[in-house]
Design an enzyme around this catalytic site. Structure first.
Site, PDB file in Angstrom:
ATOM      1  CB  ALA A 130      -0.934  -0.017   1.213  1.00 36.74           C
ATOM      2  CD  GLN A 284       4.826  -4.224 -48.886  1.00 39.01           C
ATOM      3  OE1 GLN A 284       4.213  -3.210 -49.238  1.00 39.01           O
ATOM      4  NE2 GLN A 284       6.025  -4.494 -49.337  1.00 39.01           N
ATOM      5  N   GLY A 345     -13.002  -7.846 -36.643  1.00 40.58           N
ATOM      6  CA  GLY A 345     -13.990  -7.860 -35.548  1.00 40.58           C
ATOM      7  C   GLY A 345     -13.739  -8.954 -34.525  1.00 40.58           C
ATOM      8  CD  GLU A 368       3.811  -3.536 -11.149  1.00 45.78           C
ATOM      9  OE1 GLU A 368       4.891  -3.977 -11.556  1.00 45.78           O
ATOM     10  OE2 GLU A 368       2.776  -4.218 -11.052  1.00 45.78           O
TER      11      GLU A 368
HETATM   12  C1  FAD Z   1      -4.856  -1.881 -11.588  1.00 47.30           C
HETATM   13  C2  FAD Z   1      -3.896  -1.151 -10.726  1.00 47.30           C
HETATM   14  C3  FAD Z   1      -3.294  -1.814  -9.651  1.00 47.30           C
HETATM   15  C4  FAD Z   1      -2.419  -1.128  -8.805  1.00 47.30           C
HETATM   16  N1  FAD Z   1      -1.895  -1.766  -7.711  1.00 47.30           N
HETATM   17  C5  FAD Z   1      -1.168  -1.060  -6.790  1.00 47.30           C
HETATM   18  C6  FAD Z   1      -0.778  -1.644  -5.553  1.00 47.30           C
HETATM   19  O1  FAD Z   1      -1.033  -2.831  -5.273  1.00 47.30           O
HETATM   20  N2  FAD Z   1      -0.119  -0.873  -4.641  1.00 47.30           N
HETATM   21  C7  FAD Z   1       0.204   0.429  -4.887  1.00 47.30           C
HETATM   22  O2  FAD Z   1       0.799   1.068  -4.023  1.00 47.30           O
HETATM   23  N3  FAD Z   1      -0.142   1.022  -6.087  1.00 47.30           N
HETATM   24  C8  FAD Z   1      -0.837   0.314  -7.019  1.00 47.30           C
HETATM   25  N4  FAD Z   1      -1.226   0.908  -8.212  1.00 47.30           N
HETATM   26  C9  FAD Z   1      -0.875   2.293  -8.465  1.00 47.30           C
HETATM   27  C10 FAD Z   1       0.010   2.518  -9.673  1.00 47.30           C
HETATM   28  O3  FAD Z   1       1.307   2.054  -9.431  1.00 47.30           O
HETATM   29  C11 FAD Z   1      -0.064   4.016  -9.994  1.00 47.30           C
HETATM   30  O4  FAD Z   1      -1.331   4.244 -10.580  1.00 47.30           O
HETATM   31  C12 FAD Z   1       1.010   4.472 -10.914  1.00 47.30           C
HETATM   32  O5  FAD Z   1       2.240   4.471 -10.249  1.00 47.30           O
HETATM   33  C13 FAD Z   1       0.755   5.858 -11.465  1.00 47.30           C
HETATM   34  O6  FAD Z   1       0.414   6.754 -10.451  1.00 47.30           O
HETATM   35  P1  FAD Z   1      -0.810   7.768 -10.651  1.00 47.30           P
HETATM   36  O7  FAD Z   1      -1.965   6.951 -11.106  1.00 47.30           O
HETATM   37  O8  FAD Z   1      -0.980   8.568  -9.408  1.00 47.30           O
HETATM   38  O9  FAD Z   1      -0.346   8.706 -11.838  1.00 47.30           O
HETATM   39  P2  FAD Z   1       0.399  10.127 -11.709  1.00 47.30           P
HETATM   40  O10 FAD Z   1       1.675   9.994 -10.944  1.00 47.30           O
HETATM   41  O11 FAD Z   1      -0.582  11.147 -11.261  1.00 47.30           O
HETATM   42  O12 FAD Z   1       0.737  10.397 -13.225  1.00 47.30           O
HETATM   43  C14 FAD Z   1      -0.325  10.590 -14.202  1.00 47.30           C
HETATM   44  C15 FAD Z   1       0.274  10.611 -15.585  1.00 47.30           C
HETATM   45  O13 FAD Z   1       0.995  11.813 -15.768  1.00 47.30           O
HETATM   46  C16 FAD Z   1       2.160  11.604 -16.515  1.00 47.30           C
HETATM   47  N5  FAD Z   1       3.301  12.076 -15.715  1.00 47.30           N
HETATM   48  C17 FAD Z   1       3.400  12.084 -14.361  1.00 47.30           C
HETATM   49  N6  FAD Z   1       4.569  12.628 -13.970  1.00 47.30           N
HETATM   50  C18 FAD Z   1       5.219  12.952 -15.104  1.00 47.30           C
HETATM   51  C19 FAD Z   1       6.494  13.526 -15.376  1.00 47.30           C
HETATM   52  N7  FAD Z   1       7.333  13.866 -14.386  1.00 47.30           N
HETATM   53  N8  FAD Z   1       6.856  13.703 -16.661  1.00 47.30           N
HETATM   54  C20 FAD Z   1       6.024  13.350 -17.676  1.00 47.30           C
HETATM   55  N9  FAD Z   1       4.807  12.801 -17.477  1.00 47.30           N
HETATM   56  C21 FAD Z   1       4.428  12.595 -16.218  1.00 47.30           C
HETATM   57  C22 FAD Z   1       2.224  10.112 -16.832  1.00 47.30           C
HETATM   58  O14 FAD Z   1       1.738   9.907 -18.154  1.00 47.30           O
HETATM   59  C23 FAD Z   1       1.282   9.489 -15.855  1.00 47.30           C
HETATM   60  O15 FAD Z   1       0.665   8.326 -16.375  1.00 47.30           O
HETATM   61  C24 FAD Z   1      -2.088   0.225  -9.079  1.00 47.30           C
HETATM   62  C25 FAD Z   1      -2.697   0.879 -10.181  1.00 47.30           C
HETATM   63  C26 FAD Z   1      -3.588   0.201 -10.978  1.00 47.30           C
HETATM   64  C27 FAD Z   1      -4.248   0.943 -12.094  1.00 47.30           C
END
Ligand code: FAD
Length: 387
Positions: A130, A284, A345, A368
């Site tokens: 978490a 192709q 499809g 991740e």
């Molecule tokens: C199905 C699922 C399972 C998960 N399981 C776990 C879990 O078990 N434990 C846990 O702790 N987390 C978990 N997560 C969390 C996951 O690791 C995060 O969603 C991920 O790290 C991205 O964080 P965020 O969603 O807050 O995106 P943000 O950090 O808000 O980023 C949003 C988007 O902005 C862009 N961005 C952000 N920063 C930059 C930058 N510096 N430069 C350029 N572009 C940028 C990227 O395109 C990014 O996708 C899970 C997520 C999902 C969807």
């Protein structure tokens, strides 16, 4: 000078063959009926776990000192890439060969290992990881959850979201700020939190397009004994690098299996499907799709094997790990997309695994570690090295 050798050693070729046969015989035939929602049906799990034990692969991901096989990363890559040819198993859940415990192996005290790690490895209890929060995902240093020490315990307050397996977990590895001003460099600590403690609230499952249903959780004045802190205060991220590297290589390994299966499906369909009087395989446009995926497969395999080999030599693979996740996730998604395209499809239907590969691989480009964030860090290396 030693010869360069790009072949897998004989014992890993045998391992690859064994896992491939297992996937072809046990997983692919049941891949659309193995689960209820996101979870394996209990009878399917029991059957597959028994088969895994027969194959001698149970505990392949667990170090020998904890009773597992302790396979090196190159061997695990072989297992992961073969397993990824099928959508039967949830890609992020603990698999049938035993739990994935790498993030928690490091720096637990002996008493913590006894109480939490060993029963987890034996499959008696479950855990979740978490870290992510509504305001801090890709940049976990900005997390708002706090752990305030009062006497012999900490009090944790905050929100977590996207926590996979939180509903089944007996305990969580929970990250919280012990000194917010310091951020990820000394300000975040990790704790073992009993998920049945008063104040731990499962708010809602989050429906995603991928094969996973993580949870939103609240921690409201959750008391955690000081002896449940992992490592020293502020060291929450200190030991993350090792397993994060291996985890990123795992993304690349998964990509190998996905591209291979997409090639199998795509080439088979292209030969059989006739339009305008000729099989798709004569066109192709279709040939080039197959060739692009095939080339990506070759590049990815070299990248992943090399990174894993280097890791097993005890060398730093941070840079390779970034590249394998970026290339592996994006090119396996591209392969699933091409495969979908050439199926028309039928590629969109649940008769075939393609739509699931497509949804999962697209999702891995975000979870991740989003690709853009990995590229940002990799860019620092490129600028330092070539600027
Ligand atoms: C199905 C699922 C399972 C998960 N399981 C776990 C879990 O078990 N434990 C846990 O702790 N987390 C978990 N997560 C969390 C996951 O690791 C995060 O969603 C991920 O790290 C991205 O964080 P965020 O969603 O807050 O995106 P943000 O950090 O808000 O980023 C949003 C988007 O902005 C862009 N961005 C952000 N920063 C930059 C930058 N510096 N430069 C350029 N572009 C940028 C990227 O395109 C990014 O996708 C899970 C997520 C999902 C969807």
């Amino acid at each position: 000078m030693d010869d360069m050798n790009f072949e897998l050693p004989e014992e890993l070729r045998q391992l690859k063959d064994t896992v491939r046969k297992f996937v072809d015989k046990e997983l692919i035939p049941i891949e659309r009926v193995a689960r209820d929602g996101h979870k394996l049906k209990p009878e399917v799990r029991a059957h597959l776990e028994a088969k895994a034990r027969e194959l001698g692969l149970a505990g392949y991901d667990v170090p020998q000192e904890y009773g597992g096989l302790g396979l090196g990363l190159l061997a695990r890559v072989v297992v992961w890439s073969e397993m990824a040819r099928s959508i039967a198993l949830p890609p992020r859940a603990s698999d049938i060969f035993g739990p994935n415990v790498s993030p928690i192996l490091y720096h637990l005290e002996p008493a913590q290992k006894e109480r939490f790690l060993l029963p987890t490895i034996r499959g008696e209890i479950k855990w979740c990881f978490a870290q992510t929060e509504p305001d801090a995902g890709g940049d976990p240093g900005g997390m708002r959850s706090t752990a305030v020490r009062t006497g012999d315990h900490y009090v944790i307050n905050g929100m977590k979201r996207f926590i996979t397996g939180a509903d089944e977990a007996d305990w969580g590895q929970v990250f919280a700020a012990t000194d917010r001003a310091k951020g990820s460099h000394g300000g975040i600590s990790a704790f073992i939190v009993d998920m049945k403690s008063p104040g731990v609230k499962l708010l809602r499952p989050q429906q995603t397009m991928m094969d996973d249903q993580p949870w939103e959780i609240a921690f409201e004045d959750v008391k955690v004994p000081v002896e449940n802190r992992i490592g020293a205060e502020g060291d929450g991220f200190k030991h993350a690098q090792n397993w994060i590297n291996a985890g990123r290589v795992r993304h690349g390994a998964r990509g190998i299996g996905v591209i291979e299966r997409c090639l199998e499906l795509g080439a088979g369909y292209a030969k059989q499907r006739v339009t305008f009087g000729r099989p798709l395989a004569d066109r192709q446009a279709v040939q080039w799709m197959l060739v692009d995926s095939f080339t990506d497969l070759h590049v990815l395999r070299l990248m992943v094997y090399q990174a894993a080999w280097k890791y097993d030599q005890g060398q730093d693979i941070r840079i390779e790990a970034y590249m394998t996740k970026i290339f592996g996730d994006s090119q396996s998604f591209a392969a699933a997309d091409r495969c979908m395209e050439m199926h028309g499809g039928v590629g969109l239907t649940t008769d075939l695994p393609i739509e699931k590969f497509w949804r999962n691989q697209r999702s891995f480009m975000i979870t991740e570690g989003p690709i853009e964030i990995l590229k940002m860090t990799l860019a620092r290396h490129v600028l330092r090295s070539y600027g």
